[in-house]
Write an enzyme that holds these catalytic residues in place. Structure first.
Site, PDB file in Angstrom:
ATOM      1  N   GLU A 177       0.811  -1.227   0.000  1.00 29.30           N
ATOM      2  CA  GLU A 177       0.000   0.000   0.000  1.00 29.30           C
ATOM      3  C   GLU A 177       0.843   1.275   0.000  1.00 29.30           C
ATOM      4  O   GLU A 177       0.772   2.091   0.928  1.00 29.30           O
ATOM      5  CB  GLU A 177      -0.972  -0.015   1.189  1.00 29.30           C
ATOM      6  N   HIS A 192      -8.210  -7.752  14.419  1.00 27.11           N
ATOM      7  CA  HIS A 192      -8.658  -7.721  13.018  1.00 27.11           C
ATOM      8  C   HIS A 192      -9.018  -9.140  12.592  1.00 27.11           C
ATOM      9  O   HIS A 192      -8.290 -10.086  12.878  1.00 27.11           O
ATOM     10  CB  HIS A 192      -7.534  -7.173  12.131  1.00 27.11           C
ATOM     11  N   GLU A 226      -6.433  -8.291  -0.607  1.00 29.28           N
ATOM     12  CA  GLU A 226      -6.863  -8.336   0.794  1.00 29.28           C
ATOM     13  C   GLU A 226      -8.364  -8.118   0.873  1.00 29.28           C
ATOM     14  O   GLU A 226      -8.920  -7.277   0.166  1.00 29.28           O
ATOM     15  CB  GLU A 226      -6.222  -7.201   1.621  1.00 29.28           C
ATOM     16  N   CYS A 278      11.095  16.256   2.702  1.00 27.31           N
ATOM     17  CA  CYS A 278      12.476  16.441   3.153  1.00 27.31           C
ATOM     18  C   CYS A 278      13.283  17.186   2.091  1.00 27.31           C
ATOM     19  O   CYS A 278      12.829  17.344   0.950  1.00 27.31           O
ATOM     20  CB  CYS A 278      13.100  15.075   3.448  1.00 27.31           C
TER      21      CYS A 278
HETATM   22  C1  GLA Z   1      -4.298  -2.771   4.927  1.00 24.39           C
HETATM   23  C2  GLA Z   1      -2.898  -3.325   5.021  1.00 24.39           C
HETATM   24  C3  GLA Z   1      -2.810  -4.559   5.853  1.00 24.39           C
HETATM   25  C4  GLA Z   1      -3.693  -4.463   7.081  1.00 24.39           C
HETATM   26  C5  GLA Z   1      -5.101  -4.196   6.635  1.00 24.39           C
HETATM   27  C6  GLA Z   1      -6.096  -4.159   7.775  1.00 24.39           C
HETATM   28  O1  GLA Z   1      -4.994  -3.110   3.821  1.00 24.39           O
HETATM   29  O2  GLA Z   1      -2.319  -3.567   3.782  1.00 24.39           O
HETATM   30  O3  GLA Z   1      -1.458  -4.739   6.227  1.00 24.39           O
HETATM   31  O4  GLA Z   1      -3.245  -3.444   7.910  1.00 24.39           O
HETATM   32  O5  GLA Z   1      -5.135  -2.943   6.013  1.00 24.39           O
HETATM   33  O6  GLA Z   1      -7.413  -4.013   7.312  1.00 24.39           O
HETATM   34 ZN    ZN Z   2      11.964  12.729   1.321  1.00 21.21          ZN
END
Ligand code: GLA
Ligand code: ZN
Length: 687
Positions: free
Chosen positions: A158, A367, A316, A165
């Site tokens: 993600e 979670h 996910e 900076c």
């Molecule tokens: C994101 C992250 C995961 C986790 C989920 C929880 O999508 O990529 O590592 O933290 O959220 O919902």
């Molecule tokens: Zn930077």
């Protein structure tokens, strides 16, 4: 352009659905690993995403690498007939690195260097960070390049955020120099810096936007966001280059986040081999939140469209609850199955969860996970995952199929950035996202498939292109749309379109700027309404656009003159009563519609429903669909799979019309009227 009817599987090793999730064996003692393998088989899981946040285990001390544990995990997966979606660990870094090389830490917009902690927060420009990532990625690729378990590279996690900076400032100035051909006057013009004496003499005077400095120059804000996307893509490319040099045939992806505001995902599609994304819907939360499922479908369509229709990975989703929402609602029985079938209906070739085994400590210990703290398989969630695993095994034929819609809805990040940053006609609730989805909804309700495009997309592939709130019209886009309509395309746009160019400078000579001629209107003024205010929209007698009676406009209303366009509805109140509210202009062989106000749901259903009928757009199922149900389709040109999805808690009846089908899971012949359980789904194949 020749588009394939069918795509190859993500990896030649896996011509079937991948099913699994984020797996963190490095956080657990070894005796748990064998149990994990047993449980994976029981759950019908075959793909684990490993090593996403494992840097501190892989390189506990600078230059000392420990791959023993990962060797064992990779071998265990292979031995158990499972595969690894192997991650590069750049999403979070070890403390030793932040301590020794503070330049890897981000500086926020207020110019404060952050302390070590959390994740997803490295400087994208730091040469040291890039080098450390290159080293660890090289080691991973060399070590596992021939491993039978390796199928996909899960690059980082993600990507997001920005860094202010000194290194990023330097990179930003370099980016600006390239964009403005080293000519500061070009930048001064684009940013309209004569305003408030903001002229620059030199690129060296430019800094990133900041709450303690400049953040009101729209062209500046826009260019910063573009730079952040380009710098992130550049970082991503760096990771990919390392991996490709060693494993040229292993596909790479990075997990995206829907319509995350900070990055222009259109620029990511071309860089990766397969798109993947993380989805945490809440449409199941309450009896009346089912409409949120429309947004989920839109997001799936967007992800399929990022690579022109190629199936994507659902990297996910939560097997049950999330933990970061204010209220973490359990997924009701059956919802997981329908959520998975929805992803597949729109092009997912994988179903993967966050997370496999519920963390014992820290912020994600509550979670949802496949394996709960109880540690065994005898609970509801595990049972539902296993049930889904068994279903996925029957869907092999769906892999690689896609859909080729005649309709495209435009969703453009640069437009969104400019629109949301604008001061006026409202500072809040410009609601680009929900406006786009409101124009997508009638197609969903009718089971008519839709692609999503940016302004740079290939309009010619479609019969109908809808671009709600196309505030920014970049160079060449107006001309391309004119060509599309001239040659027979149908184009629909709305109020607050054709206002600024790619630098966020207003078009002079009358809105909607480059779209004016084709639309045959002049938008003279725009009115903003308070939340409780409504303006009447009255359908013209005998219009042929499907409009009837009176509708309600809210939020934003354009005051428009018809300049050759036919008026389909007029405003029925306010000082602009009698002025055009909806117009259509014949242009060449096509038509261009203009909707001058933000209207109610019935309006969209009537106007866009009317277009669907007039154009004879193919619906996935002939008959009307009950409320809360959609039908989506995937095909390879020969076989067609139809997904019927019910997002309401009550059972629904769907009439399949004259067509005959086969239930893909049971093999039974189906036709006529069939029942969908509450929150239920069916996958059927057209006979
Ligand atoms: C994101 C992250 C995961 C986790 C989920 C929880 O999508 O990529 O590592 O933290 O959220 O919902
Ligand atoms: Zn930077």
């Amino acid at each position: 352009m020749n588009l394939p009817a069918k795509y190859p599987p993500i990896s030649p090793k896996t011509p079937f659905f991948l099913h699994g999730g984020d797996y963190n064996p490095d956080q657990w003692p070894e005796d748990v690993w064998a149990e994990d393998m047993r449980l994976m088989k029981l759950a019908g899981c075959n793909a684990m995403s490993v090593g996403i946040f494992s840097w501190a285990t892989l390189e506990p001390v600078e230059g000392r690498f420990e791959f023993g544990w990962l060797d064992q995990i990779m071998d265990l997966l292979a031995k158990n007939g499972a595969f690894a979606v192997l991650a590069t660990p750049s999403g979070a870094r070890p403390a030793w690195m932040s301590q020794k090389y503070p330049q890897v830490l981000r500086v926020d917009a207020g110019r404060v260097r952050q302390l070590h902690g959390k994740r997803h927060n490295h400087c994208f420009s730091s040469p040291i960070y890039r080098e450390k990532v290159r080293i660890i990625n090289t080691k991973l690729a060399e070590r596992y390049k021939d491993h039978p378990a390796l199928i996909v590279w899960h690059v980082s996690n993600e990507y997001g955020g920005d860094c202010h900076c000194p290194l990023c400032q330097e990179a930003f100035r370099g980016w600006l120099r390239r964009r403005y051909e080293n000519d500061i006057e070009k930048l001064n013009h684009a940013w309209w810096t004569g305003f408030w004496s903001h002229r620059f003499n030199d690129f060296e005077q430019v800094e990133s936007p900041s709450p303690i400095g400049e953040d009101l120059v729209h062209g500046h804000n826009l260019d910063w966001k573009r730079f952040v996307t380009d710098q992130t893509v550049d970082f991503f490319r760096g990771e990919i280059a390392t991996l490709k040099a060693i494993t040229p045939r292993v596909p790479v992806t990075t997990n995206l986040m829907g319509v995350y505001p900070g990055l222009n995902y259109w620029k990511f599609g071309a860089v990766m081999d397969v798109v993947s994304w993380d989805h945490y819907p809440t449409y199941h939360d309450r009896p009346d939140t089912w409409l949120l499922a429309v947004s989920s479908s839109f997001l799936h369509d967007l992800n399929r469209s990022l690579k022109g229709g190629q199936p994507f990975m659902q990297m996910e989703m939560a097997p049950s609850m999330t933990n970061w929402m204010p209220i973490a609602k359990l997924k009701r029985p059956g919802v997981l199955m329908t959520e998975a079938m929805q992803a597949i209906a729109h092009g997912a070739d994988t179903i993967q969860y966050f997370q496999w085994r519920k963390s014992r400590g820290s912020s994600e210990k509550f979670h949802g996970a496949v394996v709960d703290h109880c540690g065994h398989e005898h609970n509801r969630v595990f049972g539902e995952v296993a049930e889904l695993g068994a279903v996925l095994k029957k869907l092999d034929a769906v892999i690689g199929t896609t859909t080729r819609p005649s309709v495209a809805v435009v969703y453009d990040w640069e437009n969104r950035w400019a629109l949301e940053d604008a001061k006026g006609p409202r500072t809040e609730k410009k609601d680009y996202n929900s406006t786009v989805i409101n124009h997508y909804r009638p197609f969903w309700m009718n089971g008519v498939p839709v692609d999503v495009l940016s302004e740079d997309g290939d309009f010619e592939r479609y019969k109908l292109v809808i671009a709600p709130m196309m505030y920014m019209v970049r160079k060449g886009v107006g001309e391309r749309l004119e060509k599309f309509v001239r040659e027979g395309g149908i184009f629909v746009t709305t109020y607050w379109s054709g206002i600024v160019d790619e630098s966020d400078l207003c078009f002079l000579g009358g809105f909607p700027g480059p779209l004016r001629k084709m639309l045959g209107i002049w938008a003279e003024e725009i009115d903003a309404l308070y939340e409780d205010e409504r303006v009447k929209v009255v359908a013209a007698e005998g219009n042929d656009a499907g409009l009837s009676g009176t509708y309600e406009a809210r939020t934003l209303v354009d005051v428009v003159h018809a300049e050759g366009a036919k008026v389909l509805a007029t405003f029925g109140s306010e000082f602009y009563a009698g002025r055009p509210a909806v117009t259509v202009n014949t242009y060449g062989k096509g038509k261009a519609y203009y909707i001058a106000s933000r209207n109610d749901e019935r309006f969209h259903a009537d106007l866009l429903g009317g277009l669907m009928r007039q154009m004879g757009l193919r619906r996935t199922i002939e008959g009307p669909l009950p409320e809360g149900v959609t039908a989506q389709t995937r095909s390879d040109g020969k076989r067609e799979f139809v997904f019927l999805l019910n997002f309401k808690r009550d059972a629904a009846k769907v009439n399949l019309g004259a067509a005959r089908f086969k239930d893909v899971l049971t093999g039974a012949a189906v036709g006529g009227e069939i029942e969908l359980a509450g929150n239920g789904s069916r996958v059927i194949e057209r006979a």
